[in-house]
Design a protein around this motif. Structure first.
Motif, PDB file in Angstrom:
ATOM      1  N   HIS A  76       0.914  -1.142   0.101  1.00 18.80           N
ATOM      2  CA  HIS A  76      -0.072  -0.061  -0.024  1.00 18.80           C
ATOM      3  C   HIS A  76       0.647   1.177  -0.108  1.00 18.80           C
ATOM      4  CE1 HIS A  76      -3.575   2.650   0.590  1.00 18.80           C
ATOM      5  NE2 HIS A  76      -3.322   2.750   1.850  1.00 18.80           N
ATOM      6  N   ALA A  77       1.979   1.209   0.741  1.00 16.79           N
ATOM      7  CA  ALA A  77       2.744   2.556   0.984  1.00 16.79           C
ATOM      8  C   ALA A  77       3.496   2.596  -0.289  1.00 16.79           C
ATOM      9  CB  ALA A  77       3.804   2.346   2.035  1.00 16.79           C
ATOM     10  N   VAL A  78       3.846   1.639  -0.938  1.00 12.94           N
ATOM     11  CA  VAL A  78       4.691   1.778  -2.179  1.00 12.94           C
ATOM     12  C   VAL A  78       3.856   2.422  -3.447  1.00 12.94           C
ATOM     13  CG1 VAL A  78       6.053   0.776  -4.101  1.00 12.94           C
ATOM     14  CG2 VAL A  78       6.607   0.140  -1.640  1.00 12.94           C
ATOM     15  N   ALA A  79       2.712   1.801  -3.386  1.00 11.34           N
ATOM     16  CA  ALA A  79       1.611   2.374  -4.591  1.00 11.34           C
ATOM     17  C   ALA A  79       1.274   3.983  -4.195  1.00 11.34           C
ATOM     18  CB  ALA A  79       0.368   1.510  -4.304  1.00 11.34           C
ATOM     19  N   GLN A  80       1.178   4.388  -2.804  1.00 10.91           N
ATOM     20  CA  GLN A  80       0.877   5.594  -2.822  1.00 10.91           C
ATOM     21  C   GLN A  80       2.125   6.716  -3.096  1.00 10.91           C
ATOM     22  OE1 GLN A  80       0.147   5.076   1.698  1.00 10.91           O
ATOM     23  NE2 GLN A  80      -1.937   6.149   1.265  1.00 10.91           N
ATOM     24  N   VAL A  81       3.204   6.245  -3.047  1.00 14.40           N
ATOM     25  CA  VAL A  81       4.249   6.911  -3.330  1.00 14.40           C
ATOM     26  C   VAL A  81       4.956   7.012  -4.749  1.00 14.40           C
ATOM     27  CG1 VAL A  81       6.916   7.246  -2.953  1.00 14.40           C
ATOM     28  CG2 VAL A  81       5.287   6.929  -0.817  1.00 14.40           C
ATOM     29  N   ALA A 131       8.932  10.216  -3.216  1.00 13.73           N
ATOM     30  CA  ALA A 131       8.990  10.281  -4.735  1.00 13.73           C
ATOM     31  C   ALA A 131       8.508  11.578  -5.240  1.00 13.73           C
ATOM     32  CB  ALA A 131       8.345   9.112  -5.368  1.00 13.73           C
ATOM     33  N   THR A 132       9.341  12.105  -6.490  1.00 17.05           N
ATOM     34  CA  THR A 132       8.929  13.361  -6.916  1.00 17.05           C
ATOM     35  C   THR A 132       9.127  13.209  -8.400  1.00 17.05           C
ATOM     36  OG1 THR A 132       8.968  15.826  -7.178  1.00 17.05           O
ATOM     37  CG2 THR A 132      11.080  14.527  -6.572  1.00 17.05           C
ATOM     38  N   ASP A 133       8.324  13.951  -9.355  1.00 12.94           N
ATOM     39  CA  ASP A 133       8.707  14.139 -10.655  1.00 12.94           C
ATOM     40  C   ASP A 133       8.742  15.701 -11.158  1.00 12.94           C
ATOM     41  OD1 ASP A 133       6.224  14.956 -10.484  1.00 12.94           O
ATOM     42  OD2 ASP A 133       5.250  13.502 -11.974  1.00 12.94           O
ATOM     43  N   ARG A 134       9.176  16.400 -10.175  1.00 15.53           N
ATOM     44  CA  ARG A 134       9.275  17.921  -9.837  1.00 15.53           C
ATOM     45  C   ARG A 134       7.756  18.623 -10.019  1.00 15.53           C
ATOM     46  NH1 ARG A 134      12.910  19.094 -14.960  1.00 15.53           N
ATOM     47  NH2 ARG A 134      11.211  17.836 -16.107  1.00 15.53           N
ATOM     48  N   TYR A 135       6.979  17.937 -10.301  1.00 16.37           N
ATOM     49  CA  TYR A 135       5.403  18.622 -10.394  1.00 16.37           C
ATOM     50  C   TYR A 135       4.483  18.153  -9.357  1.00 16.37           C
ATOM     51  CZ  TYR A 135       6.922  19.137 -15.168  1.00 16.37           C
ATOM     52  OH  TYR A 135       7.687  19.276 -16.336  1.00 16.37           O
ATOM     53  N   ARG A 136       5.009  17.076  -8.576  1.00 13.33           N
ATOM     54  CA  ARG A 136       4.259  16.443  -7.396  1.00 13.33           C
ATOM     55  C   ARG A 136       5.305  15.799  -6.465  1.00 13.33           C
ATOM     56  NH1 ARG A 136       1.030  12.383  -9.910  1.00 13.33           N
ATOM     57  NH2 ARG A 136       2.355  11.399 -11.740  1.00 13.33           N
ATOM     58  N   LEU A 137       5.398  15.683  -5.271  1.00 10.72           N
ATOM     59  CA  LEU A 137       6.068  14.892  -4.346  1.00 10.72           C
ATOM     60  C   LEU A 137       4.995  14.228  -3.325  1.00 10.72           C
ATOM     61  CD1 LEU A 137       8.465  14.446  -2.575  1.00 10.72           C
ATOM     62  CD2 LEU A 137       7.970  16.729  -1.725  1.00 10.72           C
ATOM     63  N   ALA A 138       5.388  12.792  -3.166  1.00  9.58           N
ATOM     64  CA  ALA A 138       4.733  11.860  -2.143  1.00  9.58           C
ATOM     65  C   ALA A 138       5.450  11.604  -1.077  1.00  9.58           C
ATOM     66  CB  ALA A 138       4.013  10.834  -3.147  1.00  9.58           C
ATOM     67  N   LEU A 139       5.270  11.486   0.111  1.00  5.43           N
ATOM     68  CA  LEU A 139       5.798  10.997   1.331  1.00  5.43           C
ATOM     69  C   LEU A 139       4.986  10.203   2.004  1.00  5.43           C
ATOM     70  CD1 LEU A 139       7.951  13.000   3.875  1.00  5.43           C
ATOM     71  CD2 LEU A 139       6.150  11.708   4.492  1.00  5.43           C
ATOM     72  N   ARG A 140       5.443   8.932   2.410  1.00  7.84           N
ATOM     73  CA  ARG A 140       4.656   8.015   3.139  1.00  7.84           C
ATOM     74  C   ARG A 140       5.679   7.543   4.438  1.00  7.84           C
ATOM     75  NH1 ARG A 140       0.769   3.969   3.775  1.00  7.84           N
ATOM     76  NH2 ARG A 140       1.206   3.297   5.994  1.00  7.84           N
ATOM     77  N   GLU A 141       5.078   7.623   5.575  1.00  9.00           N
ATOM     78  CA  GLU A 141       6.006   6.875   6.662  1.00  9.00           C
ATOM     79  C   GLU A 141       5.209   5.585   7.096  1.00  9.00           C
ATOM     80  OE1 GLU A 141       5.756  10.205   9.585  1.00  9.00           O
ATOM     81  OE2 GLU A 141       7.712  11.051   8.636  1.00  9.00           O
ATOM     82  N   LEU A 142       6.131   4.729   7.519  1.00  3.92           N
ATOM     83  CA  LEU A 142       5.574   3.323   8.045  1.00  3.92           C
ATOM     84  C   LEU A 142       6.462   2.808   8.924  1.00  3.92           C
ATOM     85  CD1 LEU A 142       5.911   0.603   5.640  1.00  3.92           C
ATOM     86  CD2 LEU A 142       6.626   2.665   4.798  1.00  3.92           C
ATOM     87  N   THR A 143       6.080   2.018   9.837  1.00  2.00           N
ATOM     88  CA  THR A 143       6.924   1.382  11.061  1.00  2.00           C
ATOM     89  C   THR A 143       7.255   0.015  10.366  1.00  2.00           C
ATOM     90  OG1 THR A 143       5.322   0.705  12.122  1.00  2.00           O
ATOM     91  CG2 THR A 143       6.382   2.674  12.963  1.00  2.00           C
ATOM     92  N   TRP A 144       8.402  -0.504  10.785  1.00  2.00           N
ATOM     93  CA  TRP A 144       8.794  -1.788  10.482  1.00  2.00           C
ATOM     94  C   TRP A 144       9.602  -2.684  11.794  1.00  2.00           C
ATOM     95  CZ3 TRP A 144      13.884  -2.983   7.123  1.00  2.00           C
ATOM     96  CH2 TRP A 144      14.610  -2.132   7.479  1.00  2.00           C
ATOM     97  N   LYS A 145      10.241  -3.565  11.667  1.00  2.00           N
ATOM     98  CA  LYS A 145      11.175  -4.299  12.560  1.00  2.00           C
ATOM     99  C   LYS A 145      12.415  -4.430  11.941  1.00  2.00           C
ATOM    100  CE  LYS A 145       7.178  -7.037  14.373  1.00  2.00           C
ATOM    101  NZ  LYS A 145       6.695  -8.436  14.186  1.00  2.00           N
ATOM    102  N   PRO A 146      13.422  -3.233  12.401  1.00  2.00           N
ATOM    103  CA  PRO A 146      14.676  -3.477  12.187  1.00  2.00           C
ATOM    104  C   PRO A 146      15.558  -4.424  12.749  1.00  2.00           C
ATOM    105  CG  PRO A 146      14.355  -1.790  13.619  1.00  2.00           C
ATOM    106  CD  PRO A 146      12.982  -2.232  13.511  1.00  2.00           C
TER     107      PRO A 146
END
Length: 376
Positions: A135-140, A169-184
């Motif tokens: 989901h996060a990768v699709a959003q960004v 991620a950005t293409d210069r016209y828009r920018l998407a940011l998504r934060e998520l938690t994981w188990k490092p």
């Protein structure tokens, strides 16, 4: 080499392994999938194009162990077309014979000794929930550039700080940011990787359904590599080289004006109004107390407008957007309402989601869109 395997298991594994094969390989062997039958009863299928590698392990009845290299696309097409019966695969001289029920196919082999060694999976960096990663990768990735002349911007920047992962991620016209938690694997991990958006999307989609996804990273000395593993499948990819622009500073510190609209209603209205927006012409959104009016088209062209309920805090404001970029941002939100935060009609607008009209917006996903200047 001789083994028998379930038809569906073979078809799934070959299709997945062959999915990233180059259409015009620089050398013929790179169009191949390597099949390695082990006496322990496992088959390993591998593909590699010097950038992305894929490995898949499946159970089989192995009568004779061995290794062959055959055309990946052809084997994938054949295995999907076979009847629903066990499949026998036998190496006969320089040919591989695939038999399933009354169907029999003979494939030419390629010189397996000419096939490059696959990269070693890097050290495990942590694990992440598969569905959340997908989901996060699709959003960004909607905001990543498709223009290969700017390779840096075709990537997704992955920032890892302890238990927090941030995707940008950005293409210069828009920018998407998504934060998520994981188990490092190490609580004090701190690293950055730039992964091709196409590769990251593909890995997230194809491995996310397996539950937990292991992420592996090798940065620093030698080759920079990222790897993903889940459900008996592994894929690695070279990282994009270069310094990603400092995009975080583009998010405004404060926004004196914001509007809240139903996400679904705004997306549906934008689709309808966009029908008359000629290529590269914008949709205008005029926000006033209690409503937003969407319109497109002008002069002698076809025109459309639609009014929706909206809550506005601050002064009236009118902005114009590329219709597709607007719809991409709304489509990436999974909340009932969207909050559009403004600083100025010609400055980037921040999209965030919120579950109710009264509540606060959720900051884990932010989509920043540059408006199009229009003649007032």
């Amino acid at each position: 080499m001789r083994f028998r395997v379930d038809r569906d298991v073979l078809a799934d594994a070959v299709t997945w392994t062959a999915r990233s094969l180059p259409t015009r390989p620089p050398v013929p062997v790179l169009a191949g999938v390597r099949i390695e039958a082990d006496s322990t009863g496992t088959i390993q299928l591998s593909s590699f194009d010097y950038e992305v590698s894929a490995r898949s392990q499946i159970p089989a009845d192995v009568a004779e162990p061995g290794t062959v290299l055959v055309s990946g696309r052809l084997l994938a097409e054949i295995s999907r077309a076979l009847p629903d019966k066990p499949v026998d695969v036998v190496l006969d001289g320089t040919k591989v014979v695939v038999t399933c029920g009354a169907s029999r196919f003979t494939l030419l082999t390629m010189p397996v000794e000419d096939y490059p060694s696959l990269p070693v999976m890097p050290a495990t960096a942590g694990t992440v929930d598969g569905d959340e990663l997908t989901h996060a990768v699709a959003q960004v990735s909607v905001a990543a550039s498709r223009d290969d002349t700017l390779p840096l911007l075709t990537g997704v920047r992955v920032e890892i700080e302890g238990e927090k992962v941030t995707l940008l991620a950005t293409d210069r016209y828009r920018l998407a940011l998504r934060e998520l938690t994981w188990k490092p694997s190490a609580p004090d991990i701190s690293t950055v990787a730039l992964v091709r958006a196409r590769t990251l999307s593909d890995a997230a989609k194809s491995l996310g359904s397996a539950g937990s996804v292991t992420v592996a990273l090798s940065t620093g000395a030698g080759v920079d590599l990222i790897g993903f593993e889940a459900g008996g499948r592994q894929t690695t990819s070279l990282l994009v080289d270069g310094d990603y622009p400092a995009v975080r500073r583009l998010f405004p510190d404060e926004t004196p004006i914001h509007a809240i609209v139903s996400t679904h209603a705004l997306a549906e209205a934008a689709k309808r109004v966009a029908l008359v927006a000629e290529r590269n012409t914008p949709i205008r959104l005029a926000f006033t107390q209690g409503q937003v009016v969407l319109d497109a088209g002008q002069g002698d062209d076809a025109q459309a407008s639609e009014a929706l309920e909206a809550t506005l805090v601050g002064d009236d404001i009118t902005v114009a957007f590329n219709p597709q970029f607007l719809l991409d941002g709304l489509g990436a939100l999974d909340t009932t309402f969207v909050r559009l935060s403004f600083t100025h009609p010609n400055k980037p607008v921040e999209f965030t989601g919120q579950e109710s009209l009264e509540g606060d917006d959720k900051q884990e996903y932010r989509y920043l869109l540059v408006p199009i200047r229009f003649a007032s």
